[in-house]
Write an enzyme that holds these catalytic residues in place. Structure first.
Site, PDB file in Angstrom:
ATOM      1  N   ALA A 127      95.742   0.378  24.083  1.00  0.00           N
ATOM      2  CA  ALA A 127      96.292  -0.948  24.398  1.00  0.00           C
ATOM      3  C   ALA A 127      95.638  -2.001  23.517  1.00  0.00           C
ATOM      4  CB  ALA A 127      96.060  -1.261  25.867  1.00  0.00           C
ATOM      5  N   ASN A 128      95.925  -3.266  23.746  1.00  0.00           N
ATOM      6  CA  ASN A 128      95.250  -4.354  23.028  1.00  0.00           C
ATOM      7  C   ASN A 128      94.983  -5.495  24.000  1.00  0.00           C
ATOM      8  OD1 ASN A 128      97.554  -6.289  22.946  1.00  0.00           O
ATOM      9  ND2 ASN A 128      98.487  -4.613  21.792  1.00  0.00           N
TER      10      ASN A 128
END
Ligand code: C5P
Length: 416
Positions: free
Chosen positions: A211-212
């Site tokens: 993810a970020n």
């Protein structure tokens, strides 16, 4: 205008209650008939005398007051309203509304009414972003309660900043007009707007993902601003901890490929704004079962490229291509040059560029950078050149962007 409309204003107990006095004036100057109910806590912040003087009527406060109940009981108060407005809607009031508690006059009216309910939340940002409040707001939204705000910005608590400020009285009065269908059409009325927001999650196995740090705050603010401007908005959102913006059709997705499919399904649109931080890569061959640690080797993670959603929509032809395609560029260095190159490469009309380096954010007066923050300093890169916008809250940036989009679409239509 709100001529002849009966608004029941419930004032909750928060510091923003002082703005509700101005709200009464704003509603009355639009011709509304305003009745006021105050919670006990609200009366610690503003007096019933002030609210009564401005609304030109009795202020109701007691559920078990014989005089009040004989005068106009809670059921009549609930029935004799075209709209119930809760401002400020405190965390406590929202929680009670979610669970149908009805122990005082305000909450009893809220449970008894069949009129539309508009809530203007106001609370400390930590309370607004608490999972309990997020859950309550999502549930109330599903139950049909419409929200206006909260806005981001400085809080009454010294040095605190974030989403939690009550929307301004004029914004709330305009939202009342929209809900009651008495507003003048907004600058994006009749337009379809598509927005992407948040991160994507790319699975490694059934329990792990890549993810970020995107919070979705900017994209969600754009969707909300476009809806306020009268557009029919579809928001395609990756996993975020934010409630769905009011008046917006939200499609929840996890991966880049799901986001692309939801975006394609939402076309055609007049304008598409790609604010999501889409993962560039996903794991090749996601494991069907949880990967096990065996103590001898680590699993190799081979990556493959994800579809570029912005680029694929910008390269559509004919009516499938939105008239205005806007991309975002989060850069840590050479912000403008990279944004200009990205605009050409992706084939989009505008790039909203921001400096997400810690230094860049701090240089713009946003300590710790813009990721997850409530403020943003952006540059708008168009065919005509570069505009440097002043640092503002993500809500302000969203409104400015939406105003520019409306101007551009309306000018293009006038010219054609
Ligand atoms: O190439 P980069 O990720 O920096 O470009 C950012 C812009 O492209 C953003 O508007 C983002 O929403 C969009 N994008 C996309 N699909 C991808 C990658 C980025 O729509 N796979």
């Amino acid at each position: 205008m709100l001529t002849g409309k009966r608004i029941l204003l419930i004032i909750g107990g928060g510091i923003a209650a002082y703005k509700s006095l101005d709200l009464i004036r704003r509603l009355k100057e639009r011709g509304a008939d305003v009745r006021v109910v105050m919670t006990e806590a609200a009366q610690r912040f503003v007096t019933p005398l002030a609210a009564g003087a401005l609304s030109h009527g009795k202020v109701f406060a007691e559920l078990f007051d014989r005089e009040d109940e004989q005068d106009i009981g809670h059921i009549r108060l609930a029935r004799e309203a075209d709209l119930v407005l809760v401002a400020p809607a405190t965390a406590d009031l929202l929680a009670k509304m979610t669970h149908g508690l009805a122990g005082d006059l305000a909450t009893a009216v809220l449970l008894a009414t069949r009129a539309p309910i508009l809530a203007a939340p106001a609370m400390n940002p930590a309370m607004w972003s608490h999972p309990t409040t997020v859950r309550n707001a999502v549930q109330l939204g599903a139950d049909g309660v419409v929200f206006i705000g909260p806005n981001a910005g400085a809080m009454a608590e010294r040095g605190e900043d974030g989403a939690g400020r009550m929307a301004e009285p004029v914004e709330i009065a305009e939202a009342v007009e929209r809900l009651l269908g008495t507003s003048t059409p907004g600058p994006l009325a009749g337009r379809r707007v598509l927005v992407t927001s948040g991160p994507t999650h790319e699975p490694i196995d059934p329990v792990r993902y890549i993810a970020n740090r995107s919070s979705g705050k900017q994209g969600h603010a754009i969707a909300a601003a476009a809806a306020s401007a009268g557009a029919q908005v579809t928001l395609v959102s990756g996993p975020v901890g934010l409630p769905d913006p009011p008046g917006v059709a939200v499609r929840h997705v996890e991966t880049a490929r799901e986001m692309l499919a939801a975006v394609e399904a939402a076309l055609p649109a007049d304008a598409a704004i790609f604010a999501a931080a889409v993962a560039d890569w996903r794991v090749a061959g996601e494991a069907a079962q949880k990967l096990k640690k065996d103590g001898t080797s680590v699993p190799p993670l081979a990556l493959v490229e994800n579809p570029d959603i912005l680029s694929s929509v910008a390269h559509l032809s004919g009516n499938r291509r939105p008239r205005l395609v806007v991309g975002f560029a989060a850069e840590t260095h050479n912000v403008i040059a990279h944004a200009q190159a990205k605009r050409a490469r992706k084939g989009c009309d505008w790039i909203v560029a921001n400096d997400v380096s810690m230094d860049g954010g701090a240089a713009s007066g946003i300590p710790g950078g813009v990721m997850g923050a409530d403020s943003n300093a952006v540059h708008l890169v168009t065919e005509a050149g570069v505009e440097h916008w002043p640092t503002g809250t993500k809500t302000e940036v969203a409104r400015r962007l939406v105003a520019r989009i409306a101007e551009t679409l309306n000018a293009a239509e006038a010219a054609s």
